[in-house]
Design a protein around this motif. Structure first.
Motif, PDB file in Angstrom:
ATOM      1  N   GLU A  83       0.989  -1.002  -0.034  1.00 14.70           N
ATOM      2  CA  GLU A  83      -0.233  -0.236  -0.048  1.00 14.70           C
ATOM      3  C   GLU A  83       0.393   1.078  -0.383  1.00 14.70           C
ATOM      4  O   GLU A  83       1.125   2.385  -0.749  1.00 14.70           O
ATOM      5  CB  GLU A  83      -0.864   0.100   1.288  1.00 14.70           C
ATOM      6  N   HIS A  84       1.877   1.482   0.554  1.00 17.50           N
ATOM      7  CA  HIS A  84       2.621   2.679   0.839  1.00 17.50           C
ATOM      8  C   HIS A  84       3.346   2.523  -0.623  1.00 17.50           C
ATOM      9  O   HIS A  84       3.687   3.890  -0.921  1.00 17.50           O
ATOM     10  CB  HIS A  84       3.556   2.233   1.637  1.00 17.50           C
ATOM     11  N   TYR A  85       4.240   1.513  -0.951  1.00 21.98           N
ATOM     12  CA  TYR A  85       4.886   1.034  -2.115  1.00 21.98           C
ATOM     13  C   TYR A  85       3.751   1.749  -3.041  1.00 21.98           C
ATOM     14  O   TYR A  85       3.858   2.629  -4.243  1.00 21.98           O
ATOM     15  CB  TYR A  85       5.396  -0.237  -2.255  1.00 21.98           C
ATOM     16  N   LYS A  86       2.380   1.464  -3.475  1.00 19.98           N
ATOM     17  CA  LYS A  86       1.738   1.799  -5.037  1.00 19.98           C
ATOM     18  C   LYS A  86       1.370   3.829  -4.639  1.00 19.98           C
ATOM     19  O   LYS A  86       1.066   3.922  -5.306  1.00 19.98           O
ATOM     20  CB  LYS A  86       0.392   0.996  -3.636  1.00 19.98           C
ATOM     21  N   GLN A  87       1.720   3.986  -3.163  1.00 18.96           N
ATOM     22  CA  GLN A  87       1.220   5.769  -3.267  1.00 18.96           C
ATOM     23  C   GLN A  87       2.038   6.282  -3.885  1.00 18.96           C
ATOM     24  O   GLN A  87       2.275   6.984  -4.253  1.00 18.96           O
ATOM     25  CB  GLN A  87       0.713   5.484  -1.358  1.00 18.96           C
ATOM     26  N   HIS A 138       2.479   6.085  -6.894  1.00 23.50           N
ATOM     27  CA  HIS A 138       0.710   7.319  -7.757  1.00 23.50           C
ATOM     28  C   HIS A 138       1.868   8.354  -7.766  1.00 23.50           C
ATOM     29  O   HIS A 138       1.620   9.534  -8.896  1.00 23.50           O
ATOM     30  CB  HIS A 138       0.190   6.945  -6.788  1.00 23.50           C
ATOM     31  N   GLU A 139       2.409   8.978  -6.488  1.00 24.20           N
ATOM     32  CA  GLU A 139       2.670  10.282  -6.286  1.00 24.20           C
ATOM     33  C   GLU A 139       4.036  10.359  -7.235  1.00 24.20           C
ATOM     34  O   GLU A 139       4.384  11.258  -7.666  1.00 24.20           O
ATOM     35  CB  GLU A 139       3.308   9.851  -4.810  1.00 24.20           C
TER      36      GLU A 139
END
Length: 149
Positions: free
Chosen positions: A44-48, A51-52
């Protein structure tokens, strides 16, 4: 006589290229941090982060294309051509970077698979060639833009 607007465009273009380099650095650091969360990855953190990073690259690319349009209006076809080549190589670099990140995770998840390490080396070699091509394009851009001063 070149409009003062021209120099501002060129300066902004160089700033955007610096921002790209910084964004890659942040992407790499974020991926290394992600790999350290294995084997139960914090996806989840990596996906964010992805995205950024994607938004940052998209914004940079959009502005570079706007600069290209303004340069075209100033009848700077050579510089526009360099930007087109640069954008293509930057797209390839991002694809290679994503490919490398996946390969690094594969190698971490399957340390017994020596093919993973070979794959990483091949991708790293492609990235080096890509960076050399980018550097060459930037040199050509610099030369041609200084010729317009």
């Amino acid at each position: 006589m070149v409009p003062s607007d021209f120099k501002a465009l060129i300066q902004r273009f160089y700033q955007l290229q610096s921002e790209r380099i910084e964004t890659y650095r942040l992407f790499e650091e974020g991926h290394e941090a992600y790999l350290r969360t294995g084997p139960h990855y914090d996806f989840e953190h990596y996906k964010q982060l992805v995205h950024e990073i994607t938004q940052a690259f998209s914004g940079i690319s959009k502005e570079v294309l706007e600069i290209k349009g303004r340069l075209r209006e100033l009848d700077q076809a050579d510089l526009c051509e360099h930007i087109e080549k640069l954008q293509s190589k930057e797209k390839q670099k991002l694809e290679l970077t994503a490919k490398l990140q996946l390969a690094k995770q594969q190698a971490q998840d399957h340390p017994e698979d020596e093919g993973c390490l070979e794959g990483i080396q091949e991708i790293k070699h492609e990235i080096i060639k890509n960076k050399e091509a980018l550097s060459e394009i930037m040199q050509d851009f610099k030369y041609d833009s200084e010729e317009c001063d």
